[in-house]
Design a protein around this motif. Structure first.
Motif, short mmCIF file in Angstrom:
data_model
loop_
_atom_site.label_atom_id
_atom_site.label_comp_id
_atom_site.label_asym_id
_atom_site.label_seq_id
_atom_site.Cartn_x
_atom_site.Cartn_y
_atom_site.Cartn_z
N SER A 78 0.83 -1.21 0.00
CA SER A 78 0.00 0.00 0.00
C SER A 78 0.86 1.26 0.00
O SER A 78 0.56 2.24 -0.69
CB SER A 78 -0.95 0.00 1.20
OG SER A 78 -1.88 -1.06 1.12
N VAL A 79 1.93 1.24 0.79
CA VAL A 79 2.83 2.39 0.82
C VAL A 79 3.47 2.59 -0.56
O VAL A 79 3.59 3.71 -1.06
CB VAL A 79 3.90 2.20 1.90
CG1 VAL A 79 4.97 3.28 1.81
CG2 VAL A 79 3.26 2.21 3.29
N ALA A 80 3.90 1.49 -1.19
CA ALA A 80 4.49 1.59 -2.53
C ALA A 80 3.48 2.10 -3.56
O ALA A 80 3.86 2.67 -4.58
CB ALA A 80 5.02 0.22 -2.96
N SER A 81 2.17 1.93 -3.28
CA SER A 81 1.12 2.39 -4.19
C SER A 81 0.67 3.80 -3.90
O SER A 81 -0.24 4.31 -4.57
CB SER A 81 -0.08 1.44 -4.13
OG SER A 81 0.30 0.12 -4.47
N GLY A 82 1.28 4.45 -2.88
CA GLY A 82 0.96 5.86 -2.63
C GLY A 82 0.37 6.18 -1.28
O GLY A 82 0.19 7.35 -0.95
N MET A 83 0.04 5.20 -0.46
CA MET A 83 -0.53 5.46 0.87
C MET A 83 0.56 5.88 1.84
O MET A 83 1.70 5.39 1.76
CB MET A 83 -1.22 4.21 1.43
CG MET A 83 -2.67 4.04 1.04
SD MET A 83 -3.44 2.64 1.92
CE MET A 83 -4.52 3.52 3.03
N GLU A 84 0.22 6.76 2.75
CA GLU A 84 1.12 7.08 3.85
C GLU A 84 1.22 5.87 4.78
O GLU A 84 0.25 5.12 4.96
CB GLU A 84 0.62 8.29 4.63
CG GLU A 84 0.54 9.57 3.81
CD GLU A 84 1.91 10.12 3.44
OE1 GLU A 84 2.90 9.74 4.11
OE2 GLU A 84 1.99 10.91 2.48
N ARG A 85 2.38 5.67 5.37
CA ARG A 85 2.60 4.51 6.22
C ARG A 85 1.57 4.45 7.36
O ARG A 85 0.99 3.40 7.63
CB ARG A 85 4.01 4.55 6.80
CG ARG A 85 4.33 3.42 7.79
CD ARG A 85 4.78 2.19 7.08
NE ARG A 85 4.87 1.04 7.98
CZ ARG A 85 5.33 -0.14 7.62
NH1 ARG A 85 5.74 -0.34 6.38
NH2 ARG A 85 5.38 -1.15 8.47
#
Length: 583
Positions: free
Chosen positions: A89-96
């Motif tokens: 999810s982080v790699a797809s643009g979400m903040e950690r």
């Protein structure tokens, strides 16, 4: 108190109320040896099944305690379990932080949705945290789309080009029934295909809804879910979520949770399925190749701005993912030669309105692989949700410009319950309600009576400049009640033809329920004038008494001959629903 402090109680309730079976208890019991038994003696198989249910119930009760959750499912352990998904999810643009919040709370979405439906506040922090994480991700997602639209417009020289269609998320899917189905978290999904009296088919769901476009979830038998280490087919139709651009009514696209590149299965019959067949087009994302993201103008884009376009290159995203790996990145030429597709997972936040758009019969539509034709119906739905926004206004604010946090209608319970219990059998008629002796003044001191308002709406319109909100019936001088009825019903008839021409599958109220009656036009005319004040007072009083329904106070007020406006509200609700069907 933050959402993390609510975790133990939230997880325990999820086990108690929404964990139907555990992995070890979901297996079928071993076949029993056939034996002769008396008519009153239960068979071995029946005893095993009952014992299995009892053990499953005992496990749920054991795991539905705070002590068990604290020992076996503490939040750090759960986050560790979801670490791989969080990283994707982080790699797809979400903040950690948002990714951790989402993946933890999606595992208890059933308990969260139940708390909202029941009007409980014990998990309020978790609900707000989940919604905040999704809405923040969605806003970031929108900014990326706008940047890509700007690049496309710069290359094409046309800001109204077809780029918007290519940046929307793809069609996402999930099962309606069975394990992990939509009905498991909210039983009202089972009535999705049943229209109400106004022709509306859908629901407002307080439960988080997840979907994806994984090709291995589809077979000719229908939808498959991953359970107990293998894909298992489930019965029932498949639900497809169709994205659209945001507008004044709200947002209509799923929040992208993660997008990963997977090998695309080879198609034997067609290589590029169309959206009409319910197949998935490659979305624009930070991880997709230029050719997949921008089509034939990919080379032009690279020539216009290489640094900017590098953000959208799959080579750049792939290199970032492999920076910590011992394997060297594959050459761009090798990547381009692979048959890849973008796999997307998305979610809709609580309080999303879902509307059934069309039903595709079994075998008539294509799965995301462009080849499989599942033997179950496809229910295509649209979604609408509204992300909270903070307006800049004074602390006091006007009637229609108050702070968003202070605007509410009674309580969540009153909102969910609605008005059906009081408007089904009005005590008086609309005319009787407005021929009572009652007078009131507005906030500027102007005086009105019910009788005067009733006589006015039944006669020809007369423009008046001395009304508090402004000029009344400014452009309607001389228009009679019958002319108002003809005007609105002609408009409804025209819009029905236009909507059917645009989408033959669009759900519509029947002819008998499509057009406004004389009483409904009168109710709209009354409510759009000074009489809105007394009707609103009545509705606020009804809403405040929603928690005392069992005691009869709500019904008592609704049937009081000197206080009720149930006939007015009943006609008004029907008019609004009919008008909403053609907007």
């Amino acid at each position: 108190t933050g959402w993390k402090e609510e975790w133990v109680a939230l997880r325990a309730e999820q086990y108690l109320r929404f964990t139907e079976g555990l992995a070890e208890s979901s297996k079928s019991p071993p076949p029993a040896r056939p034996r002769v038994s008396s008519g009153t003696e239960p068979s071995t198989t029946s005893l095993q099944e009952r014992s299995l249910r009892e053990r499953s119930s005992q496990r749920r009760e054991e795991r539905g305690t705070k002590e068990w959750v604290e020992r076996h499912k503490p939040l750090p352990k759960v986050l560790q379990r979801f670490d791989s998904a969080i990283q994707e999810s982080v790699a797809s643009g979400m903040e950690r932080e948002h990714a951790e919040t989402y993946h933890a709370l999606q595992s208890v979405k059933g308990a969260l949705g139940a708390a909202m439906r029941e009007g409980r506040k014990d998990f309020a922090c978790s609900t707000y945290a989940l919604c905040d994480a999704l809405h923040a991700t969605f806003r970031k997602q929108q900014q990326d789309w706008q940047q890509k639209q700007a690049v496309r417009a710069a290359v094409e020289g046309d800001s109204d080009g077809p780029f918007a269609d290519s940046v929307l998320p793809p069609l996402l899917y999930t099962n309606l029934e069975g394990k992990y189905g939509l009905q498991e978290g909210d039983a009202r999904w089972r009535n999705l295909r049943a229209p109400d009296e106004a022709g509306f088919r859908g629901l407002l769901s307080e439960t988080l809804v997840r979907a994806n476009d994984r090709v291995d979830c589809f077979s000719e038998e229908g939808y498959r879910v991953y359970a107990d280490g293998a894909f298992v087919a489930v019965d029932g139709p498949i639900v497809c979520f169709e994205a659209a651009e945001s507008n004044l009514q709200g947002d209509h696209s799923p929040v992208i949770i993660k997008q990963i590149t997977v090998e695309k299965p080879r198609l034997s019959r067609r290589s590029t399925p169309s959206r009409k067949d319910m197949s998935v087009a490659s979305p624009v994302s930070a991880a997709s190749p230029l050719s997949a993201s921008f089509g034939p103008i990919g080379e032009k884009l690279a020539a216009v701005s290489a640094p900017l376009l590098a953000r959208f290159s799959s080579a750049s995203a792939s290199a970032d993912r492999r920076s910590s790996s011992s394997e060297p990145p594959e050459p761009l030429s090798r990547q381009a030669s692979l048959s890849l597709r973008q796999q997307t997972s998305g979610a809709f936040p609580p309080n999303t309105l879902f509307r059934l758009k069309e039903i595709k019969p079994a075998g008539s539509w294509l799965a995301p692989d462009g080849e499989t034709r599942p033997g179950v119906d496809l229910l295509v739905v649209t979604a609408t949700f509204k992300a909270p926004s903070v307006a800049s206004t004074s602390a006091n604010g006007g009637k229609m410009a108050d702070l968003p946090v202070s605007l509410q209608y009674a309580s969540r319970q009153a909102f969910v319950k609605g008005l059906d219990d009081i408007i089904t059998r009005p005590l008086l008629t609309l005319e009787q309600e407005f021929t009572r002796d009652y007078a009131w003044t507005d906030y500027k001191g102007a005086s009105y009576t019910l009788r005067e308002e009733w006589e006015y709406v039944n006669g020809p319109a007369v423009p008046a400049t001395d009304k508090t909100p402004g000029t009344r019936d400014k452009d309607n001088g001389g228009v009679t009640l019958q002319q108002f009825c003809d005007r609105i019903n002609d408009h409804i008839a025209k819009r029905r033809v236009e909507l059917k021409a645009a989408d033959p599958y669009a759900p519509m109220p029947s002819e008998a329920n499509a057009f406004l009656t004389r009483e409904e036009v009168l109710a709209v005319r009354l409510y759009s004038g000074p009489a809105y004040q007394v009707v609103n007072h009545f509705l606020r009083a009804i809403g405040s008494m929603s928690s005392y329904t069992t005691g009869g106070f709500r019904r008592m007020l609704a049937t009081h001959p000197e206080a009720t406006y149930t006939a007015t509200v009943s006609h008004l609700c029907r008019a609004i629903r009919k008008l909403s069907a053609i907007t």
